[in-house]
Motif scaffolding. Sequence first.
Motif, short mmCIF file in Angstrom:
data_model
loop_
_atom_site.label_atom_id
_atom_site.label_comp_id
_atom_site.label_asym_id
_atom_site.label_seq_id
_atom_site.Cartn_x
_atom_site.Cartn_y
_atom_site.Cartn_z
N HIS A 187 -36.61 7.82 -6.05
CA HIS A 187 -37.25 9.03 -6.56
C HIS A 187 -36.24 10.15 -6.43
O HIS A 187 -35.13 9.94 -5.92
CB HIS A 187 -38.56 9.31 -5.81
CG HIS A 187 -38.39 9.62 -4.35
ND1 HIS A 187 -37.89 8.71 -3.45
CD2 HIS A 187 -38.60 10.74 -3.63
CE1 HIS A 187 -37.85 9.23 -2.24
NE2 HIS A 187 -38.26 10.48 -2.32
N HIS A 238 -36.11 13.18 -4.88
CA HIS A 238 -35.90 14.09 -3.76
C HIS A 238 -34.40 14.14 -3.45
O HIS A 238 -33.70 13.12 -3.55
CB HIS A 238 -36.64 13.59 -2.51
CG HIS A 238 -37.98 14.22 -2.30
ND1 HIS A 238 -39.02 13.56 -1.71
CD2 HIS A 238 -38.45 15.47 -2.58
CE1 HIS A 238 -40.08 14.36 -1.63
NE2 HIS A 238 -39.75 15.53 -2.16
N HIS A 292 -32.14 11.59 -1.63
CA HIS A 292 -31.92 10.26 -2.23
C HIS A 292 -30.90 10.28 -3.36
O HIS A 292 -30.46 9.23 -3.81
CB HIS A 292 -33.26 9.69 -2.72
CG HIS A 292 -34.22 9.49 -1.59
ND1 HIS A 292 -34.54 8.25 -1.09
CD2 HIS A 292 -34.90 10.39 -0.82
CE1 HIS A 292 -35.37 8.39 -0.07
NE2 HIS A 292 -35.61 9.69 0.11
N HIS A 347 -46.04 8.30 -2.74
CA HIS A 347 -45.29 9.39 -2.11
C HIS A 347 -45.76 10.72 -2.72
O HIS A 347 -44.95 11.49 -3.23
CB HIS A 347 -43.79 9.15 -2.38
CG HIS A 347 -42.85 9.99 -1.58
ND1 HIS A 347 -43.02 10.30 -0.25
CD2 HIS A 347 -41.68 10.60 -1.95
CE1 HIS A 347 -42.01 11.04 0.17
NE2 HIS A 347 -41.19 11.26 -0.85
N ASP A 380 -39.38 6.21 -0.25
CA ASP A 380 -40.32 7.00 0.57
C ASP A 380 -41.74 6.68 0.14
O ASP A 380 -42.09 6.83 -1.02
CB ASP A 380 -40.07 8.49 0.36
CG ASP A 380 -38.76 8.95 0.96
OD1 ASP A 380 -38.03 8.10 1.50
OD2 ASP A 380 -38.47 10.15 0.89
ZN LIG Z 1 -39.07 11.67 -0.70
#
Ligand SMILES: [Zn+2]
Length: 347
Positions: free
Chosen positions: A111, A113, A116, A204, A227
């Motif tokens: 994802h 964020h 990452h 998430h 996550d």
């Molecule tokens: Zn995350």
Amino acid sequence: MKKVAIAIAIIAAIAAAVFAWLMNSTSGQDALFKRVVHAVMSRPPDTFDGLRVVICGSASPLGNVPDRAQACIAVVTPEHFFLFDVGARSPMRIAQANLPMGRLNGVFITHFHSDHIAALPDVNLASWVQGRGAPLAVFGAEGIDRVVDGFNLAYALDRGYRTAHHGADMLPPDRGPMQASTFQPGDIVWQDDNMRVTSFVVEHPPIEPAVGYRVDYRGRSVVISGDTNAADTLFAAAEGADLLFHDALSRTLLDPMIEVGTNLQLAVGPRIMRDVIDYHADVTTLPERSAEAGITQLVLYHMVPAPPNSLAERMFIRGLPEGVIVGADLQTFDLPPGSDEIVVHAP
Ligand SMILES: [Zn+2]
Ligand SMILES: [Zn+2]
């Protein structure tokens, strides 16, 4: 006996004198440095005839822990090299692990964020410099093209400088920009005769899409959560896997941190720490779910908060059954084909 002791003392004194000369004289420093450089530069990437997994980052953004990079898992076989998420500081771990950057096949993102994706430009540059034969493929669910386009735009000048400086033969301009590849969660994302990478939806919220991945290679398998809360979709996809790397949140550590921050009337910390509770898996739920899904080995990574020392690590897994591994950067797992064996190498 006395003669032996005297001989040992003389040898130790000579060794200490040689070491002092090496460290304190310019010719000694030059000679020592050249030997170290030779050892580093002549070292081929480590190889293993099977599925190798290396933790290149075990931290979450919460907690300020210099010994842990942010989320990154490397999967290496004799024919493949993939990275799953590339958080901040992970390129340092990738270099320390002596991974074969010149044959990096692609990066799978769980994802978007920042913890990452932050190191995508560094991973792109490092693999380009080391001779990657095609543009770097970056796989992700809807939105990956925006992430990749943005990085490509931000680093366009940098790529131009480097090609102008080192030459197009060394840094071919067509291999500089990363190439986004969008898939639907649930898709088989990558496949050849020996390997299959399958995506699955995770939980998430409010981040959608968020996915995890399962890698199957010659009868061995590893699952990477990204996550997520402890999600039915993940444990269904992870059924019977050899290894599960799962993000994990510890209330044993988080609750006292919230309490102390609240008592100190801190404006930001306690609120953020409360907010993250609902979108990471409570570590106490994971061992039972993993056992029910027939997973051989549970490894915790992306830990919330990232434990800074062995005291915090012990508290992180308080009450958990034996055998759960608290992942550490550079910890390596070898899965030989045709076997159930998981060989764990310490960092
Ligand atoms: Zn995350
Ligand atoms: Zn994260």
